[in-house]
Design a protein around this motif. Structure first.
Motif, mmCIF file in Angstrom:
data_model
loop_
_atom_site.group_PDB
_atom_site.id
_atom_site.type_symbol
_atom_site.label_atom_id
_atom_site.label_comp_id
_atom_site.label_asym_id
_atom_site.label_seq_id
_atom_site.Cartn_x
_atom_site.Cartn_y
_atom_site.Cartn_z
ATOM 1 N N LEU A 56 -2.721 2.461 18.555
ATOM 2 C CA LEU A 56 -2.534 2.786 17.144
ATOM 3 C C LEU A 56 -3.811 3.438 16.658
ATOM 4 O O LEU A 56 -4.893 2.853 16.771
ATOM 5 C CB LEU A 56 -2.240 1.518 16.335
ATOM 6 C CG LEU A 56 -2.338 1.634 14.807
ATOM 7 C CD1 LEU A 56 -1.278 2.588 14.276
ATOM 8 C CD2 LEU A 56 -2.201 0.262 14.150
ATOM 9 N N ASP A 57 -3.717 4.643 16.144
ATOM 10 C CA ASP A 57 -4.873 5.369 15.635
ATOM 11 C C ASP A 57 -4.740 5.563 14.132
ATOM 12 O O ASP A 57 -3.746 6.126 13.657
ATOM 13 C CB ASP A 57 -4.989 6.741 16.314
ATOM 14 C CG ASP A 57 -5.240 6.617 17.808
ATOM 15 O OD1 ASP A 57 -6.227 5.971 18.172
ATOM 16 O OD2 ASP A 57 -4.438 7.169 18.589
ATOM 17 N N GLY A 58 -5.736 5.081 13.379
ATOM 18 C CA GLY A 58 -5.774 5.319 11.943
ATOM 19 C C GLY A 58 -4.797 4.500 11.139
ATOM 20 O O GLY A 58 -4.381 4.913 10.058
ATOM 21 N N GLY A 59 -4.390 3.307 11.635
ATOM 22 C CA GLY A 59 -3.538 2.425 10.843
ATOM 23 C C GLY A 59 -4.351 1.719 9.763
ATOM 24 O O GLY A 59 -5.559 1.927 9.618
ATOM 25 N N ARG A 60 -3.696 0.868 8.991
ATOM 26 C CA ARG A 60 -4.393 0.101 7.963
ATOM 27 C C ARG A 60 -3.984 -1.359 8.046
ATOM 28 O O ARG A 60 -2.819 -1.670 8.304
ATOM 29 C CB ARG A 60 -4.105 0.644 6.563
ATOM 30 C CG ARG A 60 -4.779 1.977 6.294
ATOM 31 C CD ARG A 60 -4.735 2.348 4.828
ATOM 32 N NE ARG A 60 -5.312 3.651 4.596
ATOM 33 C CZ ARG A 60 -6.609 3.873 4.360
ATOM 34 N NH1 ARG A 60 -7.440 2.843 4.320
ATOM 35 N NH2 ARG A 60 -7.065 5.083 4.153
ATOM 36 N N LEU A 61 -4.959 -2.255 7.833
ATOM 37 C CA LEU A 61 -4.721 -3.690 7.849
ATOM 38 C C LEU A 61 -4.273 -4.109 6.453
ATOM 39 O O LEU A 61 -5.090 -4.331 5.559
ATOM 40 C CB LEU A 61 -5.986 -4.430 8.260
ATOM 41 C CG LEU A 61 -5.865 -5.947 8.409
ATOM 42 C CD1 LEU A 61 -4.839 -6.282 9.481
ATOM 43 C CD2 LEU A 61 -7.208 -6.555 8.752
ATOM 44 N N GLN A 105 -5.260 -8.257 -3.501
ATOM 45 C CA GLN A 105 -5.221 -7.590 -4.792
ATOM 46 C C GLN A 105 -5.456 -6.094 -4.664
ATOM 47 O O GLN A 105 -4.949 -5.314 -5.462
ATOM 48 C CB GLN A 105 -6.300 -8.181 -5.717
ATOM 49 C CG GLN A 105 -5.982 -9.551 -6.273
ATOM 50 C CD GLN A 105 -7.059 -10.016 -7.225
ATOM 51 O OE1 GLN A 105 -8.237 -9.909 -6.925
ATOM 52 N NE2 GLN A 105 -6.657 -10.511 -8.370
ATOM 53 N N GLU A 106 -6.247 -5.682 -3.688
ATOM 54 C CA GLU A 106 -6.630 -4.290 -3.573
ATOM 55 C C GLU A 106 -5.426 -3.429 -3.184
ATOM 56 O O GLU A 106 -4.463 -3.887 -2.587
ATOM 57 C CB GLU A 106 -7.739 -4.137 -2.516
ATOM 58 C CG GLU A 106 -8.991 -4.928 -2.812
ATOM 59 C CD GLU A 106 -9.720 -4.386 -4.024
ATOM 60 O OE1 GLU A 106 -9.564 -3.193 -4.330
ATOM 61 O OE2 GLU A 106 -10.455 -5.156 -4.664
ATOM 62 N N SER A 107 -5.511 -2.141 -3.515
ATOM 63 C CA SER A 107 -4.458 -1.205 -3.142
ATOM 64 C C SER A 107 -4.457 -1.016 -1.630
ATOM 65 O O SER A 107 -5.473 -1.235 -0.950
ATOM 66 C CB SER A 107 -4.671 0.141 -3.826
ATOM 67 O OG SER A 107 -5.844 0.766 -3.327
ATOM 68 N N ARG A 108 -3.326 -0.590 -1.108
ATOM 69 C CA ARG A 108 -3.226 -0.397 0.337
ATOM 70 C C ARG A 108 -4.150 0.705 0.816
ATOM 71 O O ARG A 108 -4.628 0.670 1.945
ATOM 72 C CB ARG A 108 -1.786 -0.067 0.708
ATOM 73 C CG ARG A 108 -0.837 -1.219 0.426
ATOM 74 C CD ARG A 108 0.553 -0.916 0.925
ATOM 75 N NE ARG A 108 1.415 -2.081 0.783
ATOM 76 C CZ ARG A 108 2.619 -2.173 1.314
ATOM 77 N NH1 ARG A 108 3.099 -1.168 2.011
ATOM 78 N NH2 ARG A 108 3.343 -3.264 1.151
ATOM 79 N N GLU A 109 -4.388 1.701 -0.042
ATOM 80 C CA GLU A 109 -5.264 2.795 0.347
ATOM 81 C C GLU A 109 -6.695 2.338 0.591
ATOM 82 O O GLU A 109 -7.452 2.996 1.304
ATOM 83 C CB GLU A 109 -5.235 3.897 -0.711
ATOM 84 C CG GLU A 109 -3.941 4.701 -0.767
ATOM 85 C CD GLU A 109 -2.789 3.916 -1.394
ATOM 86 O OE1 GLU A 109 -3.065 2.844 -1.991
ATOM 87 O OE2 GLU A 109 -1.634 4.368 -1.269
ATOM 88 N N SER A 110 -7.099 1.199 -0.021
ATOM 89 C CA SER A 110 -8.461 0.694 0.165
ATOM 90 C C SER A 110 -8.559 -0.301 1.315
ATOM 91 O O SER A 110 -9.646 -0.780 1.626
ATOM 92 C CB SER A 110 -8.954 0.021 -1.120
ATOM 93 O OG SER A 110 -8.184 -1.137 -1.413
ATOM 94 N N ALA A 111 -7.435 -0.622 1.956
ATOM 95 C CA ALA A 111 -7.456 -1.555 3.087
ATOM 96 C C ALA A 111 -8.203 -0.946 4.267
ATOM 97 O O ALA A 111 -8.232 0.280 4.436
ATOM 98 C CB ALA A 111 -6.027 -1.913 3.499
#
Length: 256
Positions: free
Chosen positions: A169-174, A180-186
Protein backbone atom coordinates in the motif's frame (compact mmCIF):
# COMPACT_ATOMS: atom_id res chain seq x y z
CA UNK A 1 -32.68 -6.29 -3.95
CA UNK A 2 -33.12 -2.50 -4.04
CA UNK A 3 -36.20 -1.17 -5.87
CA UNK A 4 -34.27 0.46 -8.73
CA UNK A 5 -34.81 0.60 -12.51
CA UNK A 6 -33.30 -2.50 -14.13
CA UNK A 7 -32.05 -2.99 -17.68
CA UNK A 8 -30.43 -6.06 -19.26
CA UNK A 9 -29.10 -6.64 -22.78
CA UNK A 10 -27.51 -10.00 -23.60
CA UNK A 11 -26.66 -12.06 -26.67
CA UNK A 12 -26.39 -15.81 -25.96
CA UNK A 13 -25.11 -18.75 -27.97
CA UNK A 14 -24.49 -22.33 -26.92
CA UNK A 15 -25.61 -25.92 -26.61
CA UNK A 16 -26.50 -28.43 -23.91
CA UNK A 17 -22.86 -28.59 -22.84
CA UNK A 18 -21.87 -24.93 -22.89
CA UNK A 19 -23.25 -21.44 -22.90
CA UNK A 20 -21.59 -18.18 -23.85
CA UNK A 21 -22.54 -14.53 -24.07
CA UNK A 22 -20.76 -12.68 -26.83
CA UNK A 23 -21.68 -9.50 -25.02
CA UNK A 24 -23.96 -8.39 -22.24
CA UNK A 25 -24.69 -5.26 -20.28
CA UNK A 26 -26.79 -4.73 -17.19
CA UNK A 27 -27.79 -1.69 -15.19
CA UNK A 28 -29.52 -1.47 -11.83
CA UNK A 29 -30.04 2.09 -10.68
CA UNK A 30 -26.61 3.74 -10.66
CA UNK A 31 -24.82 0.37 -10.95
CA UNK A 32 -23.64 -1.08 -14.25
CA UNK A 33 -21.90 -4.25 -15.37
CA UNK A 34 -20.86 -5.42 -18.83
CA UNK A 35 -18.52 -7.85 -20.54
CA UNK A 36 -18.61 -11.46 -21.64
CA UNK A 37 -19.27 -14.75 -19.87
CA UNK A 38 -18.78 -18.39 -20.87
CA UNK A 39 -19.88 -21.49 -18.94
CA UNK A 40 -19.06 -25.11 -19.76
CA UNK A 41 -21.18 -27.79 -18.10
CA UNK A 42 -19.52 -30.93 -19.46
CA UNK A 43 -17.35 -32.73 -16.93
CA UNK A 44 -16.05 -30.32 -14.30
CA UNK A 45 -17.97 -27.03 -14.66
CA UNK A 46 -15.84 -24.12 -15.89
CA UNK A 47 -16.55 -20.39 -15.93
CA UNK A 48 -14.66 -17.70 -17.81
CA UNK A 49 -15.61 -14.07 -17.31
CA UNK A 50 -14.31 -10.66 -18.35
CA UNK A 51 -16.33 -7.98 -16.60
CA UNK A 52 -16.13 -4.22 -16.24
CA UNK A 53 -18.12 -1.55 -14.49
CA UNK A 54 -18.05 2.21 -14.20
CA UNK A 55 -19.63 1.98 -10.74
CA UNK A 56 -20.68 -1.03 -8.68
CA UNK A 57 -22.13 -0.55 -5.18
CA UNK A 58 -22.10 -3.99 -3.59
CA UNK A 59 -23.07 -2.54 -0.22
CA UNK A 60 -26.35 -1.17 -1.63
CA UNK A 61 -27.07 -4.25 -3.75
CA UNK A 62 -27.00 -6.45 -0.65
CA UNK A 63 -28.66 -3.93 1.64
CA UNK A 64 -31.58 -6.28 2.33
CA UNK A 65 -29.18 -8.75 3.92
CA UNK A 66 -27.76 -5.96 6.02
CA UNK A 67 -31.25 -4.91 7.09
CA UNK A 68 -31.98 -8.43 8.31
CA UNK A 69 -28.75 -8.39 10.32
CA UNK A 70 -29.71 -5.01 11.79
CA UNK A 71 -33.12 -6.31 12.85
CA UNK A 72 -31.50 -9.32 14.47
CA UNK A 73 -29.07 -7.06 16.30
CA UNK A 74 -31.95 -4.92 17.58
CA UNK A 75 -33.69 -8.02 18.93
CA UNK A 76 -30.56 -8.93 20.88
CA UNK A 77 -29.92 -5.39 22.11
CA UNK A 78 -30.88 -6.23 25.71
CA UNK A 79 -28.76 -9.36 25.85
CA UNK A 80 -25.70 -9.38 28.15
CA UNK A 81 -22.62 -7.91 26.48
CA UNK A 82 -20.43 -10.78 25.24
CA UNK A 83 -16.72 -11.02 25.82
CA UNK A 84 -14.67 -9.07 23.32
CA UNK A 85 -14.28 -11.11 20.17
CA UNK A 86 -10.97 -12.10 18.65
CA UNK A 87 -9.72 -9.81 15.93
CA UNK A 88 -9.37 -12.94 13.77
CA UNK A 89 -11.97 -15.67 14.11
CA UNK A 90 -10.98 -19.12 15.34
CA UNK A 91 -13.93 -20.71 13.55
CA UNK A 92 -12.88 -23.43 11.10
CA UNK A 93 -12.73 -22.28 7.49
CA UNK A 94 -14.77 -24.20 4.95
CA UNK A 95 -14.22 -23.58 1.25
CA UNK A 96 -15.37 -26.99 0.03
CA UNK A 97 -17.52 -25.26 -2.61
CA UNK A 98 -14.32 -24.04 -4.30
CA UNK A 99 -13.53 -27.61 -5.27
CA UNK A 100 -16.77 -27.95 -7.26
CA UNK A 101 -15.94 -25.59 -10.12
CA UNK A 102 -13.04 -24.05 -12.06
CA UNK A 103 -13.06 -20.40 -13.04
CA UNK A 104 -11.04 -17.59 -14.57
CA UNK A 105 -12.20 -14.04 -13.83
CA UNK A 106 -10.99 -10.59 -14.77
CA UNK A 107 -12.85 -7.55 -13.43
CA UNK A 108 -12.26 -3.82 -13.74
CA UNK A 109 -14.25 -1.04 -12.10
CA UNK A 110 -14.00 2.73 -12.08
CA UNK A 111 -15.50 2.73 -8.58
CA UNK A 112 -16.28 -0.20 -6.29
CA UNK A 113 -18.29 0.44 -3.11
CA UNK A 114 -17.87 -2.15 -0.35
CA UNK A 115 -18.14 -1.92 3.45
CA UNK A 116 -15.46 0.56 4.43
CA UNK A 117 -13.92 3.15 2.12
CA UNK A 118 -14.84 2.97 -1.57
CA UNK A 119 -12.18 1.84 -4.06
CA UNK A 120 -11.41 3.43 -7.39
CA UNK A 121 -9.64 2.16 -10.49
CA UNK A 122 -10.07 -1.43 -9.33
CA UNK A 123 -8.47 -4.32 -11.22
CA UNK A 124 -8.97 -7.98 -10.26
CA UNK A 125 -7.56 -11.02 -12.04
CA UNK A 126 -7.83 -14.48 -10.53
CA UNK A 127 -8.44 -18.15 -11.12
CA UNK A 128 -9.82 -21.22 -9.38
CA UNK A 129 -8.38 -24.61 -10.31
CA UNK A 130 -8.92 -27.90 -8.46
CA UNK A 131 -9.85 -26.09 -5.26
CA UNK A 132 -6.85 -23.72 -5.33
CA UNK A 133 -7.76 -20.04 -5.38
CA UNK A 134 -5.24 -17.63 -6.87
CA UNK A 135 -5.68 -13.88 -6.99
CA UNK A 136 -2.83 -12.96 -9.29
CA UNK A 137 -3.60 -9.26 -9.28
CA UNK A 138 -5.66 -6.94 -7.17
CA UNK A 139 -5.24 -3.19 -7.45
CA UNK A 140 -7.29 -0.30 -6.17
CA UNK A 141 -7.03 3.32 -5.08
CA UNK A 142 -8.72 4.81 -2.03
CA UNK A 143 -10.88 7.92 -1.90
CA UNK A 144 -8.12 9.74 0.02
CA UNK A 145 -5.38 8.62 -2.33
CA UNK A 146 -3.09 5.65 -1.93
CA UNK A 147 -2.78 2.65 -4.21
CA UNK A 148 -2.90 -1.00 -3.19
CA UNK A 149 -1.40 -3.90 -5.12
CA UNK A 150 -1.80 -7.42 -3.76
CA UNK A 151 -1.86 -11.11 -4.60
CA UNK A 152 -3.25 -14.07 -2.69
CA UNK A 153 -3.07 -17.86 -2.86
CA UNK A 154 -5.34 -20.16 -0.85
CA UNK A 155 -5.05 -23.94 -1.18
CA UNK A 156 -6.45 -26.85 0.86
CA UNK A 157 -4.00 -28.93 2.89
CA UNK A 158 -5.48 -31.87 4.78
CA UNK A 159 -7.87 -30.45 7.40
CA UNK A 160 -6.90 -26.82 6.82
CA UNK A 161 -5.63 -24.32 4.29
CA UNK A 162 -2.32 -22.80 3.30
CA UNK A 163 -2.39 -19.09 2.53
CA UNK A 164 0.15 -16.68 1.05
CA UNK A 165 -0.49 -12.95 0.94
CA UNK A 166 1.84 -10.40 -0.58
CA UNK A 167 1.33 -6.80 -1.55
CA UNK A 168 1.91 -3.16 -0.78
CA UNK A 169 0.00 0.00 0.00
CA UNK A 170 1.55 3.29 -1.09
CA UNK A 171 0.27 6.62 0.22
CA UNK A 172 -2.67 5.33 2.29
CA UNK A 173 -3.95 7.07 5.42
CA UNK A 174 -4.41 5.77 8.97
CA UNK A 175 -8.05 6.73 9.54
CA UNK A 176 -9.75 6.18 12.93
CA UNK A 177 -13.48 6.89 13.23
CA UNK A 178 -13.21 8.19 16.82
CA UNK A 179 -10.63 10.83 15.91
CA UNK A 180 -11.57 14.51 15.86
CA UNK A 181 -9.17 15.50 13.10
CA UNK A 182 -10.17 15.44 9.44
CA UNK A 183 -9.15 12.45 7.38
CA UNK A 184 -6.91 14.64 5.25
CA UNK A 185 -4.76 15.35 8.34
CA UNK A 186 -4.39 11.66 9.25
CA UNK A 187 -0.86 10.20 8.94
CA UNK A 188 0.07 8.73 5.60
CA UNK A 189 0.96 5.05 5.66
CA UNK A 190 3.08 2.88 3.38
CA UNK A 191 2.81 -0.85 3.87
CA UNK A 192 4.56 -3.89 2.42
CA UNK A 193 3.71 -7.47 3.40
CA UNK A 194 4.71 -10.99 2.43
CA UNK A 195 3.14 -13.55 4.76
CA UNK A 196 2.60 -17.31 4.64
CA UNK A 197 0.60 -19.39 7.07
CA UNK A 198 -1.32 -22.62 7.47
CA UNK A 199 -4.20 -23.71 9.68
CA UNK A 200 -7.88 -24.52 10.05
CA UNK A 201 -8.97 -20.95 10.85
CA UNK A 202 -7.85 -17.39 10.17
CA UNK A 203 -6.55 -17.25 13.74
CA UNK A 204 -4.43 -20.39 13.26
CA UNK A 205 -3.15 -19.18 9.89
CA UNK A 206 -2.10 -15.84 11.39
CA UNK A 207 -0.52 -17.51 14.44
CA UNK A 208 1.58 -19.82 12.25
CA UNK A 209 2.49 -17.18 9.67
CA UNK A 210 6.05 -16.34 8.69
CA UNK A 211 7.40 -13.57 6.49
CA UNK A 212 7.50 -9.85 7.07
CA UNK A 213 5.34 -6.75 7.33
CA UNK A 214 6.85 -3.29 6.99
CA UNK A 215 4.76 -0.26 8.01
CA UNK A 216 6.03 3.29 7.54
CA UNK A 217 3.87 6.10 8.93
CA UNK A 218 4.43 9.72 7.97
CA UNK A 219 3.56 12.90 9.89
CA UNK A 220 -0.05 13.64 10.76
CA UNK A 221 -2.55 13.98 13.59
CA UNK A 222 -4.88 11.53 15.35
CA UNK A 223 -6.55 13.44 18.19
CA UNK A 224 -9.22 11.46 20.01
CA UNK A 225 -12.40 12.98 21.39
CA UNK A 226 -12.01 13.98 25.04
CA UNK A 227 -14.95 12.05 26.47
CA UNK A 228 -13.55 9.45 28.85
CA UNK A 229 -16.05 6.80 27.80
CA UNK A 230 -14.79 6.97 24.21
CA UNK A 231 -11.08 6.69 24.87
CA UNK A 232 -10.99 2.94 25.33
CA UNK A 233 -13.09 2.40 22.20
CA UNK A 234 -10.83 4.74 20.22
CA UNK A 235 -7.67 2.97 21.30
CA UNK A 236 -9.17 -0.43 20.45
CA UNK A 237 -10.08 0.88 17.02
CA UNK A 238 -6.57 2.22 16.46
CA UNK A 239 -5.07 -1.17 17.36
CA UNK A 240 -7.55 -2.93 15.08
CA UNK A 241 -6.73 -0.50 12.26
CA UNK A 242 -3.01 -1.21 12.60
CA UNK A 243 -3.64 -4.96 12.71
CA UNK A 244 -5.83 -4.78 9.62
CA UNK A 245 -3.07 -2.87 7.83
CA UNK A 246 -0.48 -5.51 8.72
CA UNK A 247 -2.80 -8.26 7.54
CA UNK A 248 -3.24 -6.57 4.19
CA UNK A 249 -6.56 -4.73 4.26
CA UNK A 250 -7.00 -3.10 0.88
CA UNK A 251 -7.00 0.68 0.67
CA UNK A 252 -7.07 3.15 3.54
CA UNK A 253 -7.09 1.60 6.97
CA UNK A 254 -10.20 2.01 9.10
CA UNK A 255 -13.94 2.22 8.57
CA UNK A 256 -15.75 4.66 6.28
Amino acid sequence: MPAEPFELNIELAGSAGQLASKSFSARLGANDLSGRLAVRFEGRPQVEAELRSQRLDLQALFSDVGAESTNESATLANAPEPARRRLLSDAALSFAVLDKIDATVRFEAGELVVPGPARREVVFAGSLRDGVLRVDRFEGSGILGGRTRASLTLEPTGEGYRMRLSGRLDGGRLVVAEAQESRESAPKVDLEVDLRGEGRSLHEIAASSSGYALVVAGPGRIQFRPEAERRESAMRELVDALADAVLGQVGEVGPE
